[in-house]
Design a protein around this motif. Structure first.
Motif, PDB file in Angstrom:
ATOM      1  N   TRP A 115      -4.713  10.173  -9.476  1.00  7.00           N
ATOM      2  CA  TRP A 115      -4.537   8.874  -8.392  1.00  7.00           C
ATOM      3  C   TRP A 115      -4.543   9.653  -6.856  1.00  7.00           C
ATOM      4  CZ3 TRP A 115      -0.435   5.667 -11.623  1.00  7.00           C
ATOM      5  CH2 TRP A 115      -1.035   5.195 -12.772  1.00  7.00           C
ATOM      6  N   THR A 136      -6.566  10.869  -4.730  1.00  4.99           N
ATOM      7  CA  THR A 136      -7.140  10.242  -3.535  1.00  4.99           C
ATOM      8  C   THR A 136      -6.954   8.640  -3.162  1.00  4.99           C
ATOM      9  OG1 THR A 136      -9.023  11.827  -4.615  1.00  4.99           O
ATOM     10  CG2 THR A 136     -10.030   9.616  -3.206  1.00  4.99           C
ATOM     11  N   ALA A 137      -6.562   8.134  -4.208  1.00  9.08           N
ATOM     12  CA  ALA A 137      -6.296   6.773  -3.878  1.00  9.08           C
ATOM     13  C   ALA A 137      -5.100   6.572  -3.256  1.00  9.08           C
ATOM     14  CB  ALA A 137      -5.977   5.937  -5.315  1.00  9.08           C
ATOM     15  N   ALA A 138      -4.091   7.301  -3.440  1.00  7.57           N
ATOM     16  CA  ALA A 138      -2.799   7.599  -2.500  1.00  7.57           C
ATOM     17  C   ALA A 138      -3.204   7.734  -1.045  1.00  7.57           C
ATOM     18  CB  ALA A 138      -1.669   8.392  -3.216  1.00  7.57           C
ATOM     19  N   LYS A 139      -4.053   8.617  -0.964  1.00  3.46           N
ATOM     20  CA  LYS A 139      -4.381   9.216   0.441  1.00  3.46           C
ATOM     21  C   LYS A 139      -4.904   8.161   0.961  1.00  3.46           C
ATOM     22  CE  LYS A 139      -4.349  14.143  -0.535  1.00  3.46           C
ATOM     23  NZ  LYS A 139      -5.075  15.514  -0.200  1.00  3.46           N
ATOM     24  N   SER A 140      -6.131   7.473   0.566  1.00  4.46           N
ATOM     25  CA  SER A 140      -6.572   6.306   1.176  1.00  4.46           C
ATOM     26  C   SER A 140      -5.571   5.224   1.443  1.00  4.46           C
ATOM     27  CB  SER A 140      -7.579   5.747   0.057  1.00  4.46           C
ATOM     28  OG  SER A 140      -8.762   6.772  -0.159  1.00  4.46           O
ATOM     29  N   ALA A 141      -4.688   5.005   0.636  1.00  4.34           N
ATOM     30  CA  ALA A 141      -3.861   4.063   0.994  1.00  4.34           C
ATOM     31  C   ALA A 141      -2.808   4.334   2.201  1.00  4.34           C
ATOM     32  CB  ALA A 141      -2.717   3.665  -0.391  1.00  4.34           C
ATOM     33  N   LEU A 190       0.798  -1.264   0.011  1.00  3.01           N
ATOM     34  CA  LEU A 190       0.086  -0.167   0.057  1.00  3.01           C
ATOM     35  C   LEU A 190       0.762   1.284   0.027  1.00  3.01           C
ATOM     36  CD1 LEU A 190      -2.852  -1.043   2.441  1.00  3.01           C
ATOM     37  CD2 LEU A 190      -3.177  -0.580   0.119  1.00  3.01           C
ATOM     38  N   SER A 205       2.583   2.041  -3.137  1.00  2.00           N
ATOM     39  CA  SER A 205       1.673   2.373  -4.226  1.00  2.00           C
ATOM     40  C   SER A 205       1.414   3.886  -4.007  1.00  2.00           C
ATOM     41  CB  SER A 205       0.418   1.630  -4.255  1.00  2.00           C
ATOM     42  OG  SER A 205       0.495   0.045  -4.505  1.00  2.00           O
ATOM     43  N   ALA A 206       1.259   4.227  -2.837  1.00  2.00           N
ATOM     44  CA  ALA A 206       1.035   5.743  -2.555  1.00  2.00           C
ATOM     45  C   ALA A 206       2.014   6.416  -2.837  1.00  2.00           C
ATOM     46  CB  ALA A 206       0.524   5.665  -1.005  1.00  2.00           C
TER      47      ALA A 206
END
Length: 940
Positions: free
Chosen positions: A148, A150-155, A135, A138-139
């Motif tokens: 991407w 938002t996905a990075a912050k979620s990870a 994770l 990927s972030a």
């Protein structure tokens, strides 16, 4: 407005600090493995160590975050991305080993572990560490890509959670969180590293898409104070909450033990009471011999055995009580055996034997021993209860104090920081008030706009929006869309149009487009958008102004109009009648449906733009042209009942046409609408029907003449036959009276037979006349009380039957009549129906030992059903079709009298009333004759 107050250096500093600390943790752990110093691989004595490959992953993540937290050269960014992808690969490979049971050889690639303490896989990092590496890698790789982000912050948030859980576990001293050998959790130093890495990604400043802004933005003092207060309060809540949770768990355990102790004591009391009760109930049974007392005794024995087993389960955690329970179980068994032997002696030999057994068993001593053991066990439980209640009270007091202290400290922290923040906010308010007074007028003009106005940055990020715009977009809090990507509001072709509009505005001209963008609440809306540049003093575009007008209702009206037109087009095209439209000025066809083309045998291209004379004969075209001009001149609908048209496929067809003008807004005819129906088959059918009606009328007149002649013939024949029959009967009577002495017995018998057959012939003639008159007699229609009518007929039939031949009395049958529904019809004719049916029933049941007739009726749907049932000789159902024919009989004349016309009369009367008649029977088992009349029937 520029921010005021102190600064906290570069915004990248927090992320860089987290990266540096993380890398140091990894280097220390890796050094511990390299120099065989276990204390460097773990923070807690005896705790889990950070694996060597985990340390390498932590170092790579820290280095990547340190590079990506600030603007650096492109080649350094590529190195950081390489580090991040390597960490992702390592995490996914380890997860693959756990999932599929593979051994890829990466676990002890750097260091061979000498011993295995907490993990059955030497050198392998925890699966939680592997997931966190996948994770966070990927972030890091996606943190500078806006699509991407938002996905990075979620990870990153997930990585923080993965690290926080074992930290809380260590604080709670949760052994199952740190000792599972098959899926080992994180070491405390590894968990801290993951929390730092996730926080570093979240705190890392965003990168401008154009990379042109090189200023270091400073954090205001008020923001530093708010962040500090939040972190301090959250820390207090975390540690205080953790301690409070642990004490709450301990308190819950104490409460459970108290309840357990009370349950043991209740079971002891219930066991002793049930045993004593069983002894008393048994003695009552011995004295009274009541079954109820025996049942109660057996129930109490079952309770004693159940409570004894339950007591063994409840005291299994206490060795002392288990020993007492074993002794109690032995004593109770002896008491139960004594009571069982007493009961057996009583049931076998009576009360004296039971008393003798009671005297030998000494049951009272056993009960006393049970009481002593139970009191001893209850005393132990009472002492345990007191200790556990004291411990629970202490834990509850500690929990309350910790909870109050935690909230008090957090509240005090917030109060202190609020005062400092308030002073800072007042200073900022005074500075902003001066600017606001000058800009308020301009702002009021902008806010009064009915459109959605938004200020965008050059890279199309939302920086401001008017209140009206927020209402239109259903934005409750502007903070939810502040700095949002404006292009993200659109999708598909609309997003491409938005990008073109922004590009035009950046080029110095306005860009415009229409697109669909849902509100924040998900309501779909259409917008007409203009994007204009806002230029600075140097003429460069500093901001963009987006003006979006809500055109949802306009689009909806357009869509409704399009749908309505499509529906009308489909409807006109599919209608089975011919519809066509002509231009009012040229009388050329502009439209026609499929039915028109199919009838004419033409294609749409053959008709569109053409006149009638282009595909019809001159005579037909002139007729149509004259009617078209008449319609346009009259300005109203004109009906053309018949019009002949030559077609290619169907020959000459007859049409019924209606034409009307279609007026424009000035009342001038613009189009001519025609609707035609092909009535060729209808006209042919009408002609055929007229011919058929003429033929039917001729046949009806002929049939009427024939019927009259037939009725006249029947009447004449019947009337003419009466005179010879009377002569034959009269001469036979004279010979019987005057020549009685000269004739022997055989001669007299012949004369009697002649007279009987003459009378029978007369009856046949009478019945034939009656049957013939039914065809001529009109049927009256009125309300008939069938119930009273049937009872009159029954009384009359019984009276005639009682007279018999020669006036001699005969045995009357039993006739039972149910309540019968009323009917509409001719009372006289219906009386004849009932008289024939009931007389037949009486006649054919006369030879039964006990003649019985049952008359019934009921409503069935739209009919009234009536039945007459008898227990007479019956008939063969194979001949049921002959019953209602004239002169048809199923029995010989010497068996039963009659002419065979009665049932034919019944059939004719019922059918003339619009009803039907049927019969069922079985030889020597009676018969039932039924008929049905329609309710409210008016036929005749």
């Amino acid at each position: 407005m520029p921010q005021t107050g102190q600064t906290w250096g570069n915004r990248a500093a927090p992320a860089q600090a987290a990266a540096t600390v993380t890398a140091l943790f990894g280097l220390v752990a890796l050094a511990g493995w390299g120099f065989h110093i276990p204390v460097l691989t773990r923070l807690l004595p005896g705790g889990l160590e950070m694996k060597a490959n985990t340390a390498v992953g932590v170092i790579l993540c820290g280095a990547a975050l340190l590079i990506l937290a600030d603007r650096v050269a492109v080649h350094l960014e590529r190195i950081a991305y390489g580090f991040a992808l390597a960490v992702v690969a390592m995490g996914l490979a380890t997860l693959t080993e756990y999932v599929f049971g593979w051994q890829l050889g990466i676990d002890e690639l750097l260091v061979k572990e000498p011993t295995v303490v907490h993990n059955v896989f030497p050198g392998r990092m925890s699966p939680f560490s592997a997931a966190a590496f996948a994770l966070i890698g990927s972030a890091l790789a996606a943190m500078h890509r806006e699509s991407w982000l938002t996905a990075a912050k979620s990870a990153a948030v997930l990585v923080i959670l993965i690290g926080a859980v074992p930290i809380i576990g260590y604080l709670w001293r949760a052994g199952d969180l740190i000792t599972d050998p098959w899926a080992p959790p994180l070491a405390i130093n590894t968990a801290i590293c993951f929390v730092l890495l996730g926080a570093g990604v979240l705190l890392s400043p965003g990168r401008s898409r154009q990379g042109l802004d090189t200023e270091r933005t400073a954090l205001a003092a008020v923001e530093i104070k708010i962040l500090s207060a939040f972190l301090l309060a959250m820390s207090l809540l975390l540690f205080g909450g953790t301690f409070t949770y642990r004490t709450s768990v301990q308190f819950a355990d104490s409460v459970e033990w108290i309840a357990h102790t009370q349950e043991v004591r209740a079971t002891l009391a219930d066991l002793h009471g049930s045993l004593a009760g069983a002894e008393l109930v048994q003695r009552d049974y011995l004295l009274t011999a009541q079954q109820a007392r025996l049942d109660e005794y057996l129930r109490l024995l079952h309770v004693v055995q159940y409570r004894l087993a339950e007591l063994g389960r409840l005291t299994s955690d206490n060795a002392v009580q288990q020993g007492e329970w074993v002794a109690l179980k032995s004593v109770v068994k002896r008491c139960l055996d004594d009571m069982a032997s007493t009961l057996a002696a009583y049931q076998a030999y009576g009360l004296p034997a039971a008393r003798a057994v009671l005297g030998q068993n000494h049951l009272g001593s056993g009960t006393e021993a049970v009481r002593i053991i139970i009191e001893r066990m209850d005393g132990v439980e009472a002492r345990l209860l007191a200790r556990r209640q004291t411990a629970a009270g202490s834990i509850r007091h500690t929990t309350l104090i910790s909870l109050l202290v935690t909230f008090a400290l957090a509240a005090a922290t917030f109060v202190v920081m609020f005062r400092g923040v308030r002073r800072e906010m007042l200073a900022r308010h005074d500075a902003e008030q001066a600017l606001r007074s000058g800009a308020q007028y301009n702002r009021s003009i902008v806010d009064s706009s009915p459109d959605c106005l938004a200020i965008l940055t050059p890279d199309a990020r939302v920086s401001q929006m008017t209140p009206q715009g927020q209402r239109l977009m259903e934005v409750e809090d502007f903070g939810s869309i502040a700095d949002a990507d404006w292009f993200g509001f659109w999708s598909g072709e609309d997003e491409a149009a938005a990008r073109r509009a922004v590009a035009a505005a950046l080029g110095g001209s306005a860009g415009r487009f229409q697109g669909q963008c849902p509100t924040r609440a998900g309501t779909p809306k259409w917008w007409d958008v203009i994007v204009m540049p806002i230029q600075g003093g140097d003429g460069k575009t500093e901001r963009l102004l987006s003006v979006a007008r809500d055109i949802t209702e306009v689009k909806r009206a357009e869509a409704d109009l399009t749908a309505a037109n499509r529906f009308l087009d489909s409807l006109i095209e599919m209608l089975p009648v011919m519809i066509f439209v002509k231009d009012a000025r040229t009388l050329c066809y502009v439209r026609q449906n499929r039915a028109t083309l199919d009838l004419l045998g033409l294609t749409r291209d053959d008709v569109i733009g053409k006149r009638d004379r282009d595909f019809l004969s001159a005579e037909q075209a002139e007729f149509i042209l004259a009617k078209d001009r008449e319609v346009l001149a009259a300005g109203r609908l004109i009906d053309i009942p018949e019009q002949s048209v030559d077609t290619r496929l169907h020959g000459v067809r007859t049409l019924h046409t209606m034409k009307m003008p279609i007026l424009d807004e000035h009342g001038v005819p613009k189009f001519l609408l025609g609707v035609s129906e092909d009535i060729t088959e209808r006209k042919l059918a009408e002609h055929a029907i007229r011919e058929l009606n003429a033929a039917l009328l001729a046949k009806a007149a002929q049939l009427e003449v024939t019927n009259k002649e037939l009725e006249s013939f029947s009447y004449s024949v019947s009337h003419d036959l009466r005179a010879p029959l009377r002569a034959v009967d009269g001469f036979a009577l004279i010979m019987e009276e005057d020549y009685k002495e000269r004739l022997d017995a055989e001669g007299l018998r012949y004369l009697s037979v002649i007279r009987q057959n003459s009378r029978r012939m007369g009856a046949l003639i009478d019945d034939l006349l009656a049957f013939s008159r039914l065809g001529r007699q009109p049927v009256a229609h009125g309300e008939v009380n069938v119930d009273s009518l049937v009872r009159e007929v029954v009384e009359e039939v019984l009276h005639m039957e009682s007279l018999g031949d020669g006036g001699e009395a005969a045995a009357a049958p039993h006739i039972e009549v149910e309540a019968l529904p009323s009917a509409r019809g001719d009372r006289g004719l219906l009386r004849q129906v009932w008289a024939n049916l009931i007389a037949n029933a009486v006649k054919y049941s006369s030879k039964a030992a006990r003649p019985f007739i049952h008359v019934s009726g009921r409503q069935v749907g739209a009919e009234n059903h009536y039945s007459v049932r008898d227990n007479g000789v019956g008939f063969d159902m194979n001949y049921a079709g002959q019953l209602f024919r004239v002169f048809q009989r199923l029995h010989r004349a010497d068996e039963f009298s009659g002419t065979g016309v009665g049932l034919a009369i019944v059939h004719r009367v019922v059918t003339r009333h619009g009803g039907r008649v049927w019969a069922e029977g079985k030889v020597d088992h009676g018969a039932v004759f039924s008929f049905a009349l329609p309710i409210g029937d008016e036929s005749g």
